[in-house]
Design a protein around this motif. Structure first.
Motif, PDB file in Angstrom:
ATOM      1  N   ASN A   1      52.760  25.301  41.742  1.00 41.20           N
ATOM      2  CA  ASN A   1      51.418  24.796  42.035  1.00 41.20           C
ATOM      3  C   ASN A   1      50.524  25.825  42.695  1.00 41.20           C
ATOM      4  O   ASN A   1      49.338  25.581  42.906  1.00 41.20           O
ATOM      5  N   ASP A   2      51.066  26.952  43.027  1.00 37.38           N
ATOM      6  CA  ASP A   2      50.318  28.005  43.709  1.00 37.38           C
ATOM      7  C   ASP A   2      49.415  28.715  42.698  1.00 37.38           C
ATOM      8  O   ASP A   2      49.871  29.156  41.662  1.00 37.38           O
ATOM      9  N   THR A   3      48.129  28.831  42.995  1.00 36.14           N
ATOM     10  CA  THR A   3      47.173  29.442  42.069  1.00 36.14           C
ATOM     11  C   THR A   3      46.886  30.909  42.387  1.00 36.14           C
ATOM     12  O   THR A   3      46.036  31.511  41.745  1.00 36.14           O
ATOM     13  N   ARG A   4      47.573  31.471  43.353  1.00 39.09           N
ATOM     14  CA  ARG A   4      47.345  32.876  43.683  1.00 39.09           C
ATOM     15  C   ARG A   4      47.762  33.764  42.523  1.00 39.09           C
ATOM     16  O   ARG A   4      48.746  33.505  41.846  1.00 39.09           O
ATOM     17  N   ALA A   5      47.017  34.840  42.305  1.00 35.78           N
ATOM     18  CA  ALA A   5      47.331  35.789  41.246  1.00 35.78           C
ATOM     19  C   ALA A   5      48.397  36.766  41.720  1.00 35.78           C
ATOM     20  O   ALA A   5      48.426  37.145  42.880  1.00 35.78           O
ATOM     21  N   GLU A   6      49.246  37.163  40.798  1.00 36.55           N
ATOM     22  CA  GLU A   6      50.243  38.181  41.110  1.00 36.55           C
ATOM     23  C   GLU A   6      49.558  39.536  41.085  1.00 36.55           C
ATOM     24  O   GLU A   6      48.702  39.796  40.256  1.00 36.55           O
TER      25      GLU A   6
ATOM     26  N   SER B   1      42.101  50.762  48.359  1.00 38.64           N
ATOM     27  CA  SER B   1      41.479  49.466  48.628  1.00 38.64           C
ATOM     28  C   SER B   1      41.121  48.733  47.345  1.00 38.64           C
ATOM     29  O   SER B   1      41.165  47.512  47.299  1.00 38.64           O
ATOM     30  N   ARG B   2      40.785  49.448  46.288  1.00 38.29           N
ATOM     31  CA  ARG B   2      40.459  48.779  45.025  1.00 38.29           C
ATOM     32  C   ARG B   2      41.649  47.986  44.481  1.00 38.29           C
ATOM     33  O   ARG B   2      41.470  47.005  43.774  1.00 38.29           O
ATOM     34  N   ASP B   3      42.878  48.403  44.836  1.00 39.89           N
ATOM     35  CA  ASP B   3      44.069  47.650  44.428  1.00 39.89           C
ATOM     36  C   ASP B   3      44.208  46.360  45.230  1.00 39.89           C
ATOM     37  O   ASP B   3      44.783  45.386  44.747  1.00 39.89           O
TER      38      ASP B   3
ATOM     39  N   ALA C   1      39.389  41.218  42.011  1.00 39.80           N
ATOM     40  CA  ALA C   1      38.720  39.928  41.767  1.00 39.80           C
ATOM     41  C   ALA C   1      38.391  39.158  43.043  1.00 39.80           C
ATOM     42  O   ALA C   1      38.212  37.950  43.006  1.00 39.80           O
ATOM     43  N   THR C   2      38.343  39.821  44.182  1.00 40.07           N
ATOM     44  CA  THR C   2      37.979  39.164  45.441  1.00 40.07           C
ATOM     45  C   THR C   2      37.372  40.180  46.391  1.00 40.07           C
ATOM     46  O   THR C   2      37.538  41.386  46.205  1.00 40.07           O
ATOM     47  N   ARG C   3      36.670  39.714  47.385  1.00 36.76           N
ATOM     48  CA  ARG C   3      36.081  40.602  48.385  1.00 36.76           C
ATOM     49  C   ARG C   3      36.702  40.376  49.755  1.00 36.76           C
ATOM     50  O   ARG C   3      36.254  40.933  50.745  1.00 36.76           O
TER      51      ARG C   3
ATOM     52  N   LEU D   1      35.461  43.158  52.280  1.00 39.44           N
ATOM     53  CA  LEU D   1      34.706  44.249  51.696  1.00 39.44           C
ATOM     54  C   LEU D   1      33.243  43.826  51.691  1.00 39.44           C
ATOM     55  O   LEU D   1      32.880  42.810  51.093  1.00 39.44           O
ATOM     56  N   THR D   2      32.388  44.581  52.380  1.00 35.43           N
ATOM     57  CA  THR D   2      30.985  44.196  52.525  1.00 35.43           C
ATOM     58  C   THR D   2      30.160  44.648  51.323  1.00 35.43           C
ATOM     59  O   THR D   2      30.618  45.426  50.471  1.00 35.43           O
TER      60      THR D   2
END
Length: 69
Positions: free
Chosen positions: A19-24, A36-38, A42-44, A59-60
């Motif tokens: 049920n976990d929706t976190r991406a691998e 940091s880009r790694d 898809a998130t900040r 990440l601002t």
């Protein structure tokens, strides 16, 4: 084990349950450095767990990093 084996590795995270929706994701570590880009795929914002505490790394819009507890 040579120096390259010690300084080069990867860290990965996988969902804890079906049920976990976190991406691998997989993050490569070279010479104790993570890009940091790694981390910000898809998130900040990411949450870093350190013992019982959680820290938020954001990440601002100016491409700066802010770490808060």
């Amino acid at each position: 084990m040579n120096r390259t084996d010690i300084d080069r590795g990867s860290v990965s995270a996988t969902p804890a349950s079906a049920n976990d929706t976190r991406a691998e994701r997989s993050v490569t570590v070279v010479d104790h450095r993570i890009e940091s880009r790694d981390l910000f795929v898809a998130t900040r914002e990411i949450i870093i767990s350190h013992g019982p505490d959680a820290y938020r790394l954001r990440l601002t819009a100016q491409n700066k990093l802010i770490l808060t507890k």
